[in-house]
Design a protein around this motif. Structure first.
Motif, short mmCIF file in Angstrom:
data_model
loop_
_atom_site.label_atom_id
_atom_site.label_comp_id
_atom_site.label_asym_id
_atom_site.label_seq_id
_atom_site.Cartn_x
_atom_site.Cartn_y
_atom_site.Cartn_z
N ARG A 173 -1.33 -8.34 7.00
CA ARG A 173 -1.12 -7.78 5.65
C ARG A 173 -1.13 -6.27 5.80
O ARG A 173 -1.98 -5.71 6.49
N GLN A 174 -0.17 -5.61 5.18
CA GLN A 174 -0.16 -4.15 5.26
C GLN A 174 -0.56 -3.54 3.93
O GLN A 174 -0.13 -4.00 2.86
N GLY A 175 -1.37 -2.51 4.00
CA GLY A 175 -1.77 -1.78 2.80
C GLY A 175 -1.63 -0.29 3.02
O GLY A 175 -1.06 0.15 4.01
N LYS A 176 -2.16 0.48 2.08
CA LYS A 176 -2.08 1.94 2.16
C LYS A 176 -3.47 2.54 2.25
O LYS A 176 -4.43 1.99 1.72
N LEU A 177 -3.54 3.65 2.93
CA LEU A 177 -4.79 4.38 3.05
C LEU A 177 -4.52 5.78 2.52
O LEU A 177 -3.58 6.43 2.96
N THR A 186 -8.41 2.66 -0.18
CA THR A 186 -7.55 1.66 0.44
C THR A 186 -6.92 0.83 -0.66
O THR A 186 -7.61 0.36 -1.56
N VAL A 187 -5.61 0.69 -0.59
CA VAL A 187 -4.87 -0.08 -1.57
C VAL A 187 -4.23 -1.25 -0.84
O VAL A 187 -3.50 -1.07 0.13
N THR A 188 -4.57 -2.47 -1.28
CA THR A 188 -4.03 -3.66 -0.60
C THR A 188 -3.41 -4.59 -1.63
O THR A 188 -3.81 -4.60 -2.80
#
Lengths: 79, 79
Positions: free
Chosen positions: B37-41, B6-8
């Motif tokens: 908040r949006q992040g990447k998985l 997970t990248v936030t």
């Protein structure tokens, strides 16, 4: 309460972004990568104090806005 | 092995995508949303069989490609 939503493509749905990452990792010398899938992570701060109500609310958000349920699945964690 | 990254965005870094989601949820009648908040998985299939080696490899991938460590943090789960 805080909710953590993960939205991922359903199995079988083409994921060009994941394929691009896999190719880039291969190019950087990471040879053991067999597959990559990319999804979205959405963290939501909620005023709601009850976990069950918060979960129901976030699931409604997923159905209405956060996930395209034709091609994506979602998972909700309440913390 | 499977790795889940997970990248936030770091706290304090402006997140226009998250702000847009928060506004859209408000417009749909979800009034209890205090912040998004949006992040990447990123899910990675690895040939590596040892958990510690796999973790080290995925952390190297994050440093080199998956996360912009100036503005983002990452977390790695190995399963």
């Amino acid at each position: 309460m805080k909710a953590r939503v993960t939205v991922t493509l359903k199995p079988g749905v083409l994921d060009p972004q994941g394929a691009a990452i896999a190719q880039a990792l291969g190019g950087l010398g990471f040879t053991g990568v067999q597959g990559v899938r990319q999804g979205k992570l959405i963290e939501i701060d909620l005023a709601e104090g009850d976990a069950a109500t918060a979960r129901a609310e976030v699931e409604a958000m997923c159905e209405k806005l956060l996930a395209n349920t034709v091609i994506e699945t979602y998972a909700v964690e309440i913390a």
